[in-house]
Design a protein around this motif. Sequence first.
Motif, PDB file in Angstrom:
ATOM      1  N   UNK A  65       0.849  -1.192   0.000  1.00 42.37           N
ATOM      2  CA  UNK A  65       0.000   0.000   0.000  1.00 42.37           C
ATOM      3  C   UNK A  65       0.890   1.249   0.000  1.00 42.37           C
ATOM      4  N   UNK A  66       0.519   2.243  -0.781  1.00 45.78           N
ATOM      5  CA  UNK A  66       1.274   3.499  -0.824  1.00 45.78           C
ATOM      6  C   UNK A  66       2.556   3.432  -1.617  1.00 45.78           C
ATOM      7  N   UNK A  67       2.772   2.344  -2.339  1.00 47.43           N
ATOM      8  CA  UNK A  67       4.083   2.133  -2.957  1.00 47.43           C
ATOM      9  C   UNK A  67       4.071   2.197  -4.494  1.00 47.43           C
ATOM     10  N   UNK A 119     -14.305   2.408 -11.294  1.00 54.56           N
ATOM     11  CA  UNK A 119     -14.491   2.195  -9.849  1.00 54.56           C
ATOM     12  C   UNK A 119     -13.306   1.436  -9.237  1.00 54.56           C
ATOM     13  N   UNK A 120     -12.684   0.567 -10.026  1.00 56.80           N
ATOM     14  CA  UNK A 120     -11.536  -0.191  -9.503  1.00 56.80           C
ATOM     15  C   UNK A 120     -10.366   0.734  -9.154  1.00 56.80           C
ATOM     16  N   UNK A 157     -10.559   3.518  -7.669  1.00 59.92           N
ATOM     17  CA  UNK A 157     -10.798   3.984  -6.297  1.00 59.92           C
ATOM     18  C   UNK A 157     -10.504   2.870  -5.292  1.00 59.92           C
ATOM     19  N   UNK A 158     -10.881   1.644  -5.649  1.00 62.32           N
ATOM     20  CA  UNK A 158     -10.654   0.515  -4.752  1.00 62.32           C
ATOM     21  C   UNK A 158      -9.160   0.330  -4.458  1.00 62.32           C
ATOM     22  N   UNK A 159      -8.335   0.555  -5.476  1.00 65.35           N
ATOM     23  CA  UNK A 159      -6.899   0.277  -5.342  1.00 65.35           C
ATOM     24  C   UNK A 159      -6.070   1.527  -5.082  1.00 65.35           C
ATOM     25  N   UNK A 160      -6.730   2.667  -4.920  1.00 63.10           N
ATOM     26  CA  UNK A 160      -5.999   3.938  -4.799  1.00 63.10           C
ATOM     27  C   UNK A 160      -5.036   3.955  -3.610  1.00 63.10           C
ATOM     28  N   UNK A 161      -5.372   3.200  -2.564  1.00 59.44           N
ATOM     29  CA  UNK A 161      -4.492   3.207  -1.392  1.00 59.44           C
ATOM     30  C   UNK A 161      -3.138   2.541  -1.691  1.00 59.44           C
ATOM     31  N   UNK A 183      -1.457   3.294  -4.373  1.00 54.17           N
ATOM     32  CA  UNK A 183      -0.691   4.282  -5.130  1.00 54.17           C
ATOM     33  C   UNK A 183       0.064   5.202  -4.169  1.00 54.17           C
ATOM     34  N   UNK A 184       1.303   5.503  -4.504  1.00 57.57           N
ATOM     35  CA  UNK A 184       2.070   6.463  -3.731  1.00 57.57           C
ATOM     36  C   UNK A 184       1.416   7.837  -3.860  1.00 57.57           C
ATOM     37  N   UNK A 185       1.372   8.621  -2.770  1.00 56.47           N
ATOM     38  CA  UNK A 185       0.808   9.971  -2.879  1.00 56.47           C
ATOM     39  C   UNK A 185       1.537  10.790  -3.945  1.00 56.47           C
ATOM     40  N   UNK A 199      -6.611  14.071  -5.494  1.00 53.90           N
ATOM     41  CA  UNK A 199      -5.629  13.454  -4.592  1.00 53.90           C
ATOM     42  C   UNK A 199      -4.266  13.276  -5.247  1.00 53.90           C
ATOM     43  N   UNK A 200      -4.245  13.087  -6.558  1.00 52.16           N
ATOM     44  CA  UNK A 200      -3.015  12.626  -7.188  1.00 52.16           C
ATOM     45  C   UNK A 200      -3.013  12.994  -8.681  1.00 52.16           C
TER      46      UNK A 200
END
Lengths: 593, 193
Positions: B67-69, B79-80, B82-86, B88-90, B124-125
């Motif tokens: 997560x975040x990497x 929609x997917x 959003x599901x996997x956004x966590x 993604x690195x900020x 967000x990104x």
Amino acid sequence: MGRTLLTGNEAVARGAYEAGVTYAAAYPGTPSTEIMENIAMYKGDILAEWAPNEKVALECVIGASLAGARVMATMKMVGVNVAADPLFCAAYAGVNGGLVLVSADDPGLHSSQNEQDNRYYAKFAKIAMVEPSDSQEAKDMVLAALEISEEYDMPVLFRMTTRVCHGKSLVETSERRQVEPKPYVKNLQKYDLIPAVSRKLRVGLEEKLKQLEEFSNNTNLNFIEWKDKRIGVISSGVAYQYAREVFGDQASYLKLGFTNPLPLDKIKAFAKEVGTLYVVEELEPFIEEQIKAAGIACLGKEKIPNIGELAPAIVAKALRGEKRSTIDYDQASIPNRPPTLCAGCPHRGFFYELSKLKNIMVTGDIGCYGLGGSDPLNAKDTSYDMGASISMGYGAQRVFERSSSNLRTISTIGDSTFFHTGINSLLHVIYNGGKTITCILDNRITGMTGHQENPGSGFTLQGVPTKIVDIGELVRVLGINHVRTVNPLKLNEVREAFTWALELDEASVIITRWPCVLKKLSSDDRKEFGDYLGKCAVAEEVCIGCKMCIKTGCPALRFNKEIKKVKIDETQCAGCEVCLQVCPVKAIRKVGE
Amino acid sequence: MPDVKNILLVGVGGQGTILVGKILSNGLMSAGFDVKMSEVHGMAQRGGSVSNQVRYGKKVFSPIIDKGQADILVSFETMEALRWLEYLSPKGKAVVNDYRIPSAPILTGKSDYPEGILAVIKSKVATTVIKAAEIAQNIGNPRTMNIVLFGALVRGMELTDIEWEKVIAGIVKAGTAEINIEAFRAGMKAGEI
């Protein structure tokens, strides 16, 4: 030879080829399936087969080992439960040609009913075990395992996990070595496991384990990487890769590739040299418990969870208190995306009709048709292990009868699962005079694992045309007097079959016979079933927005809330006509036939 | 491992993420990188949410992305993303296909397809929105949607030095190389925005 990018499963197959394996057998199961599919491609060199179940697969492989060949059996972790009986015998008897049993475990339950850690089988059965951590090791360890098997005269458990099986990494390949079969020698003192023989073999097995512990201390399958000695990490499998990722050069590593018996001397020596000692393991504390029992201080499951898959972030948080920054947003509002029965799935019509029955308990089984228990069909009460639908249904039915309950049980089981162990359960029903209703959902292939041939499909794993088991004939011969075969796409046929079966006071079998919508049809299939023609479409002016068709759970159907009409996605629609039969106002029609 | 790059491909079972992962990892390998990749099989398919994770660099250990990497998140379905956004690195990039596939709870009317997803992600990104289905349709084969997205990914990760067209031609089904290369070029162009 060059370097190629292979999954762990492909690498094991390559390893089997290079190491001179000549016979291999398996029952498909995620995450193990592709190993045998890839071995099957080495047609001239290796005879590769699907067995009806894992016990049979392992027994065939044991026989082939006794006859002198290098052999391999592969299965998912719960398959080893099925094969446990011959496994424990093989531990006592040993081998002739090298024997490797691949157990593909599934931490995180991506596709399984439990999260068992099969490393305990190696300890339980008292056999050697290797654990690869990437594809190169997966390939190389096959040869190592076969050599250990032959040197120490025992089967070797080759333990993989989902991320090793389905992770891809670079592999250096080499040529196949031709290994001549060893001569077969009749030896009752080794292969005839009567008590008098087994008592002696039991003693010999303990002796072998002592020798193997010495091997474990000396083999370079267990190696040390000296870096910063303030932290020491002992790890195996993919967990080692996670630990390397997290600690980099800031820890020293004892990487274990050979994990039963453990190299306790090497571990003691390593522990002496390092400051804090961590054991990083996915799932259970298999290594940690043994290290602690040997009086070596270490930290493991006090910090690292034994539930679910590991990931570098979990290790980093548990052992270094690190938290990675992530994007903050509302996740609760995202609708789920559960797997569903495909558009055109032959199970849909069956489960749609089943869902309408009252006063029934539906015992389910392992396969795609388990999805018949999901919303909106909801036609399932239980799902345990392969074959359990029939026997559990029988047991429940007996209690309902004795307690004068009016509940009836209906068991649902796929063709491949029926061949696996369902047959035995049905024998119990017949022998004991049960009256359960068994529905064998014959979609002409093993579906969930990605279309493997089976005893009912007409071909072997390596594509040889073979006899087709006629399920109807089979159950009649076993003693079922009431058998009906229906087309599950015809809802009235399914409905009538249920009514017929529920009125009987004896056991019955309903066979639904229609191929999986994703199956590549054989010429026989084409003759029997033909191709789907046309698609279904909604006449918008006729649709009253009652959503009856939506209750079939077909992913090709879309309900437009604004205009209160249903639309069918033509790219997804297979033209199976289940929705068409459900529509009360005949708004759904076939187009393009 | 700062020298390791992480690419996360997500979508719905059957959308062709696995083929893109294969093309991607083969190209990266030919460019001399160590590559590891992780994908899902079995039960997780059948119209469920799927991911394909590719990591590359001088030396890669873990086959999975934390997560975040992820340096880039390529979502084949809106929609997917959003599901996997966590994952993604900020500081990462999102490439989102403006293409909706309603999931079972939405089809049965239990949930609604969430609105405003693209706006949330953009807030967000760094985000590139691609209408890959439309682009693929215009090229003449809707099934090349995944290759259009692959083109946008190559642009997003600045991996343009690799001879992708050769890699694509070597992997896709015989007779479809030309149209897939066309889809790839269109995706590269769309990814520039």
